[in-house]
Write an enzyme that holds these catalytic residues in place. Structure first.
Site, PDB file in Angstrom:
ATOM      1  N   ASP A  47     -10.899  68.982  69.466  1.00  0.00           N
ATOM      2  CA  ASP A  47      -9.611  69.639  69.744  1.00  0.00           C
ATOM      3  C   ASP A  47      -8.681  68.633  70.401  1.00  0.00           C
ATOM      4  OD1 ASP A  47     -11.247  69.685  72.128  1.00  0.00           O
ATOM      5  OD2 ASP A  47      -9.841  71.106  73.026  1.00  0.00           O
TER       6      ASP A  47
ATOM      7  N   HIS B 277      -2.533  62.590  75.833  1.00  0.00           N
ATOM      8  CA  HIS B 277      -1.818  63.783  76.342  1.00  0.00           C
ATOM      9  C   HIS B 277      -0.296  63.614  76.284  1.00  0.00           C
ATOM     10  CE1 HIS B 277      -5.410  65.561  78.793  1.00  0.00           C
ATOM     11  NE2 HIS B 277      -5.811  64.962  77.683  1.00  0.00           N
TER      12      HIS B 277
ATOM     13  N   HIS C  48     -15.078  65.766  71.551  1.00  0.00           N
ATOM     14  CA  HIS C  48     -14.291  66.981  71.270  1.00  0.00           C
ATOM     15  C   HIS C  48     -13.293  66.717  70.154  1.00  0.00           C
ATOM     16  CE1 HIS C  48     -10.558  65.892  73.585  1.00  0.00           C
ATOM     17  NE2 HIS C  48     -11.403  65.210  74.321  1.00  0.00           N
TER      18      HIS C  48
ATOM     19  N   ASP D 118     -15.161  59.364  75.479  1.00  0.00           N
ATOM     20  CA  ASP D 118     -13.969  60.189  75.692  1.00  0.00           C
ATOM     21  C   ASP D 118     -13.321  59.755  76.998  1.00  0.00           C
ATOM     22  OD1 ASP D 118     -12.132  62.237  75.261  1.00  0.00           O
ATOM     23  OD2 ASP D 118     -13.359  63.739  76.272  1.00  0.00           O
TER      24      ASP D 118
ATOM     25  N   GLU E 121     -12.510  71.339  74.650  1.00  0.00           N
ATOM     26  CA  GLU E 121     -12.564  70.483  75.840  1.00  0.00           C
ATOM     27  C   GLU E 121     -11.239  70.496  76.587  1.00  0.00           C
ATOM     28  OE1 GLU E 121     -12.404  67.047  78.457  1.00  0.00           O
ATOM     29  OE2 GLU E 121     -11.095  67.382  76.755  1.00  0.00           O
ATOM     30  N   GLU E 122     -10.153  70.456  75.832  1.00  0.00           N
ATOM     31  CA  GLU E 122      -8.842  70.352  76.481  1.00  0.00           C
ATOM     32  C   GLU E 122      -8.408  71.657  77.150  1.00  0.00           C
ATOM     33  OE1 GLU E 122      -7.868  67.542  77.004  1.00  0.00           O
ATOM     34  OE2 GLU E 122      -7.846  66.213  75.268  1.00  0.00           O
TER      35      GLU E 122
ATOM     36  N   ASP F 110      -7.782  60.396  71.942  1.00  0.00           N
ATOM     37  CA  ASP F 110      -8.432  61.473  72.713  1.00  0.00           C
ATOM     38  C   ASP F 110      -8.579  62.709  71.831  1.00  0.00           C
ATOM     39  OD1 ASP F 110      -9.337  63.172  74.699  1.00  0.00           O
ATOM     40  OD2 ASP F 110      -7.452  63.286  75.763  1.00  0.00           O
TER      41      ASP F 110
HETATM   42  N1  BES Z   1     -10.582  62.307  77.399  1.00  0.00           N
HETATM   43  C1  BES Z   1     -10.100  63.057  78.502  1.00  0.00           C
HETATM   44  C2  BES Z   1     -10.735  62.681  79.821  1.00  0.00           C
HETATM   45  C3  BES Z   1     -10.546  61.258  80.250  1.00  0.00           C
HETATM   46  C4  BES Z   1      -9.496  60.487  79.806  1.00  0.00           C
HETATM   47  C5  BES Z   1     -11.424  60.754  81.132  1.00  0.00           C
HETATM   48  C6  BES Z   1      -9.357  59.191  80.227  1.00  0.00           C
HETATM   49  C7  BES Z   1     -11.262  59.471  81.568  1.00  0.00           C
HETATM   50  C8  BES Z   1     -10.233  58.682  81.119  1.00  0.00           C
HETATM   51  C9  BES Z   1     -10.340  64.526  78.270  1.00  0.00           C
HETATM   52  O1  BES Z   1     -10.072  64.914  76.944  1.00  0.00           O
HETATM   53  C10 BES Z   1      -9.386  65.310  79.137  1.00  0.00           C
HETATM   54  O2  BES Z   1      -8.230  65.071  79.070  1.00  0.00           O
HETATM   55  N2  BES Z   1      -9.900  66.233  79.921  1.00  0.00           N
HETATM   56  C11 BES Z   1      -9.073  67.092  80.687  1.00  0.00           C
HETATM   57  C12 BES Z   1      -9.883  68.246  81.180  1.00  0.00           C
HETATM   58  C13 BES Z   1      -9.060  69.360  81.762  1.00  0.00           C
HETATM   59  C14 BES Z   1      -8.256  70.035  80.701  1.00  0.00           C
HETATM   60  C15 BES Z   1      -9.921  70.364  82.446  1.00  0.00           C
HETATM   61  C16 BES Z   1      -8.463  66.343  81.838  1.00  0.00           C
HETATM   62  O3  BES Z   1      -9.076  65.421  82.411  1.00  0.00           O
HETATM   63  O4  BES Z   1      -7.307  66.644  82.176  1.00  0.00           O
HETATM   64 ZN    ZN Z   2      -7.808  64.902  76.844  1.00  0.00          ZN
END
Ligand code: BES
Ligand code: ZN
Length: 447
Positions: free
Chosen positions: A75, A417, A73, A169, A140-141, A106
């Site tokens: 974004d 984040h 992603h 990711d 994605e975010e 990320d």
């Molecule tokens: N890259 C992350 C997910 C992630 C980070 C998985 C570290 C494992 C280890 C992804 O971009 C993310 O932050 N996803 C969000 C999805 C949510 C907004 C529905 C999340 O996990 O909070």
């Molecule tokens: Zn993320």
């Protein structure tokens, strides 16, 4: 260094998907990817959607070789709180071997590592040894709404047909210890609003006679866990399997994941886990319920003695295989209806959701992915599950009928984040080498 120039240009585009004021930047970021991939000889397209574009790019066809779909992603998360950044989030800055910018880890750094890995192979050998399709989304975010819709279309499924899905990711245990993550958590996001009086009230004239919505909201939230840290929502754990003994054993050895290290990294005085589980076990494999924000009443300067009209909590649950996100939201809503007192009204709003996902580490592609990590980082990967979620992965895997493998480069101190998100430059370079090794090794797998 050419690699750093590419990464810097990519990171300079403020592609924050949640904020409408950045919509044009998100679009420009998709254009940037189309331009970069076209310059490498890919046929790259930007698909418009209701929200942010999807980028799909194919390498020139190599007959008789597998097709790998590389998802990522472009974004990024919002930058708040801006005052906590040491350098501006969209002016990538190198300090002590790390590049600091929103998206550095990320997921722009990881996407760029894959692109530059392919670029190096093309420069060295004239072409790629297999078929590569890139799928990069801009939502994605915020829950991947447009990609979920896109994937339902038969033409899209045809265009994205592949033998294996690769996702970078996710996390990485330590700079010299790569992670092969075989599980992602599911997620569901919702809001609980509590309404009290029809106007803000003087807290002296009416206080004690009407319920304060903030207090009631907090009381209701406090009913969601028992004294052992277990979630009390009826049926919440239905379908949840126990963690296997081999997982518990191997997670004890993941660097940085002992209870003491987790407390140190996060700065908390002590962990608070579900009784009977370590911090790592809770993160990787136990479902959770987390209020992410709570708002109500007066939060300006000084004091204002009111009983506010309403209070709201934004909440998300992380889920494990066996839990259905919509079913969980219904159960949580039923719980809140049960504990909501007659002195207030409540409103429960479901937002977005995604299923948990487990991949097969022992498939032929799973094995070569682990080899690519070992060759690159000099140590075999630890097998872990992730506490994070990539909501589209489960449905993408189901619709395309192929497994997804996770080879992440986000270190625990990458601050994804958070303010001062960063990527170590040596890890970025190794990520490029890993992407090359992966394509080379995958090209030898019989599809
Ligand atoms: N890259 C992350 C997910 C992630 C980070 C998985 C570290 C494992 C280890 C992804 O971009 C993310 O932050 N996803 C969000 C999805 C949510 C907004 C529905 C999340 O996990 O909070
Ligand atoms: Zn993320």
């Amino acid at each position: 260094m050419a690699h750093l120039d590419d990464l810097t240009e990519f990171l300079s585009i403020p592609s924050v998907s949640a904020e409408p004021k950045h919509a044009a930047d998100v679009d420009r970021c998709a254009d940037y990817l189309v331009g970069k991939l076209s310059s490498l000889g890919f046929s790259a397209k930007k698909y418009k959607t209701d929200i942010h574009p999807i980028v799909v790019a194919h390498s020139p066809r190599v007959e008789g070789k597998p097709t790998v779909l590389i998802y990522g992603h472009y974004d990024v998360m919002p930058i708040d709180p801006i005052a906590a950044w040491q350098s501006p989030p969209f002016e990538p800055t190198v300090r002590e071997g790390r590049i600091y910018a929103r998206g550095a880890s990320d997921d722009k750094g990881e996407i760029m590592a894959h692109i530059l890995g392919a670029q190096e192979l093309i420069e060295e050998q004239g072409s790629l040894p297999l078929n590569v399709t890139y799928l990069f989304e801009g939502e994605e975010e915020r829950g991947s709404y447009s990609l979920q819709e896109f994937l339902k279309r038969p033409e899209a499924q045809k265009e994205l047909a592949c033998d294996i899905i690769v996702v970078s990711d996710t996390g990485m245990a330590a700079p010299d210890v790569p992670s092969f993550s075989y599980g992602l958590k599911g997620v569901c996001c919702f809001e609980l609003e509590i309404f009290g009086p029809k106007m803000d009230l003087h807290s002296g004239i009416f206080g004690g006679a009407v319920a304060n919505p903030i207090t009631t909201l907090c009381e209701m939230l406090a009913t969601t866990h028992d004294e052992n840290g277990r979630i009390t929502v009826e049926g919440f754990y239905d379908g949840v399997s126990e963690i296997a003994d081999w997982e518990k054993e191997s997670w004890k050895r993941v660097p940085g994941m002992s209870d003491a290290e987790l407390a140190d990294l996060t700065g908390v005085p002590a962990l608070r886990t579900e009784k009977g589980y370590t911090g790592a076990e809770c993160v990787y494999a136990r479902p959770t319920f987390e209020p992410n924000g709570i708002v109500g009443g007066y939060v300006g300067e000084g004091s204002k003695t009111v009983i506010p009209t309403h209070a709201v909590a934004k909440i998300s649950c992380r889920l494990v295989p066996g839990q259905d996100p919509v079913d969980i939201m219904r159960k949580v809503e039923a719980h809140f209806k049960k504990v909501c007192p007659p002195s207030v009204r409540m409103k429960f709003t479901m937002q977005h959701a995604g299923d948990a996902y487990m991949s097969d580490p022992h498939s032929p592609f799973g094995k070569v992915a682990q080899r690519a990590l070992e060759e690159t980082f000099g140590n075999p990967p630890v097998l872990v599950r992730e506490g994070g979620s990539i909501p589209v992965v489960a449905s993408m895997s189901k619709l395309l009928g192929k497994d997804a493998l996770f080879l992440g480069l986000d270190l625990p101190d990458a601050r994804i984040h958070s303010p001062n998100e960063n990527m170590r430059l040596d890890i970025f370079e190794k990520g490029i080498a890993m992407a090359k090794a992966l394509l080379r090794l995958m090209s030898e797998v019989k599809a």
